[in-house]
Write a protein that holds these residues in place. Sequence first.
Motif, PDB file in Angstrom:
ATOM      1  N   LEU A 289       0.873  -1.174   0.000  1.00  0.00           N
ATOM      2  CA  LEU A 289       0.000   0.000   0.000  1.00  0.00           C
ATOM      3  C   LEU A 289       0.912   1.226   0.000  1.00  0.00           C
ATOM      4  N   ALA A 290       0.932   1.931  -1.120  1.00  0.00           N
ATOM      5  CA  ALA A 290       1.807   3.097  -1.276  1.00  0.00           C
ATOM      6  C   ALA A 290       0.977   4.365  -1.118  1.00  0.00           C
ATOM      7  N   LEU A 291       1.364   5.224  -0.183  1.00  0.00           N
ATOM      8  CA  LEU A 291       0.612   6.446   0.113  1.00  0.00           C
ATOM      9  C   LEU A 291       1.224   7.645  -0.621  1.00  0.00           C
ATOM     10  N   SER A 320     -12.000   6.372   0.093  1.00  0.00           N
ATOM     11  CA  SER A 320     -11.765   4.923   0.180  1.00  0.00           C
ATOM     12  C   SER A 320     -10.888   4.592   1.376  1.00  0.00           C
ATOM     13  N   LEU A 321      -9.847   5.389   1.573  1.00  0.00           N
ATOM     14  CA  LEU A 321      -8.939   5.147   2.690  1.00  0.00           C
ATOM     15  C   LEU A 321      -9.641   5.367   4.028  1.00  0.00           C
ATOM     16  N   ARG A 322     -10.490   6.393   4.078  1.00  0.00           N
ATOM     17  CA  ARG A 322     -11.225   6.677   5.315  1.00  0.00           C
ATOM     18  C   ARG A 322     -12.186   5.528   5.646  1.00  0.00           C
ATOM     19  N   ALA A 323     -12.745   4.901   4.611  1.00  0.00           N
ATOM     20  CA  ALA A 323     -13.735   3.837   4.831  1.00  0.00           C
ATOM     21  C   ALA A 323     -13.135   2.609   5.497  1.00  0.00           C
ATOM     22  N   GLY A 326      -8.930   1.988  10.611  1.00  0.00           N
ATOM     23  CA  GLY A 326      -9.310   1.378  11.881  1.00  0.00           C
ATOM     24  C   GLY A 326      -9.658  -0.086  11.797  1.00  0.00           C
ATOM     25  N   MET A 327      -9.729  -0.643  10.602  1.00  0.00           N
ATOM     26  CA  MET A 327     -10.032  -2.071  10.470  1.00  0.00           C
ATOM     27  C   MET A 327      -8.791  -2.893  10.805  1.00  0.00           C
ATOM     28  N   PRO A 328      -8.980  -4.148  11.255  1.00  0.00           N
ATOM     29  CA  PRO A 328      -7.829  -5.002  11.587  1.00  0.00           C
ATOM     30  C   PRO A 328      -6.905  -5.176  10.391  1.00  0.00           C
ATOM     31  N   PRO A 331      -3.024  -0.208   8.129  1.00  0.00           N
ATOM     32  CA  PRO A 331      -2.062   0.688   8.794  1.00  0.00           C
ATOM     33  C   PRO A 331      -2.755   1.801   9.573  1.00  0.00           C
ATOM     34  N   ALA A 332      -2.252   2.070  10.758  1.00  0.00           N
ATOM     35  CA  ALA A 332      -2.895   3.047  11.643  1.00  0.00           C
ATOM     36  C   ALA A 332      -2.867   4.449  11.060  1.00  0.00           C
ATOM     37  N   GLU A 333      -1.848   4.761  10.245  1.00  0.00           N
ATOM     38  CA  GLU A 333      -1.722   6.133   9.736  1.00  0.00           C
ATOM     39  C   GLU A 333      -2.832   6.511   8.758  1.00  0.00           C
TER      40      GLU A 333
END
Length: 362
Positions: A289-291, A320-323, A326-328, A331-333
Amino acid sequence: MTPAPPFAARPGAPPGDTAHGRLAAHLRSRLGAERVSTDPLRNAALGGDASAYHLVPQVVVDVADEADVVVVLAAAAAHATPVTFRAAGTSLSGQGVTDSVLVRVRRGFETLEPAADGRTVRLGAGVVGSHANLALAPFHRRIGPDPASLHVACVGGIVANNASGMCCGPGQDAFHTLRALRAVLADGTVVDTHDAAGRRELALARPDLLDTLGALGRRVRGDAALAARIRAKHRIKNTMGYALLALTEFEDPIEIAQRLLVGSEGTLAFVSEVTLATVPDPPHRACALALFPDLVTACAAAGMLDPERTAAAELMDRASLRAVAGMPGVPAELGSLPSAAAALLVEVRADSPPGLAADVAR
């Protein structure tokens, strides 16, 4: 052959002296009352697909083989009533709903026959896509189409919609990997392009159809500007409308005919079986996953990826990233990214661990 499940209770009376009512009565006499439903409540439950649309079919019919399909199409033509075919009903666009006659295709259309080398596979319309891939796994092969619904979607719908998916480029969809098929035309003609005998039978049964398609193909190929425009449209993933690429790429009218059925959404024929060429399925995989700070930068990065080494790349915007934040395993960021952020989810595949490591490094 596994029989279609019966409509156990409340078969309902035909909806009055209407075309649908007369059609239902005729189909009950030919297929059995337990396989034809006109009950509004039952049909409301059976009539939906995965889309946001919902229509209640007047008649729901379970078919178990091509002979049943011929009966349904002949009766529908005689009573001037539209017919919609549905297998798993995973369409998000409403292709599987109707307020007329819904024909459910699943049991009885479950042919699953990989070739001895796994290079091709013969599949019935009711085979779930992932089941085909399980049968091909020992060969490290898979079918080209890989829609997100592959674990539920059936081959009939995949071919009818030319469904593709994240890892399926224009060269690996059902149109390009099709090798032969069986289908039932609206007039009841059964088409089988698997061997020379079946092709001869089609030529004898419908010379008018093949002559028309042959002439249309010559006309399109003779118009250089039109042919170039069609080819350009199909160099990218394009599943909208009829597969006009068949008219530019093939001279044999039978090849044109069978490929026009791919993506036609059941409007030209009912496809009961297909033989597809398979594609390599390397067993070793890695994802990243590249940010990126914004969509423009992410898109520029996507253009730099090596298409020979990249199995898939999915663009994800901030919504999409916001959705998934927090899921298991996520990445936390993701929860604290700026509002314009974007990402690429990239997958690489290889035949060996060293090859995978090299592709990841590259």
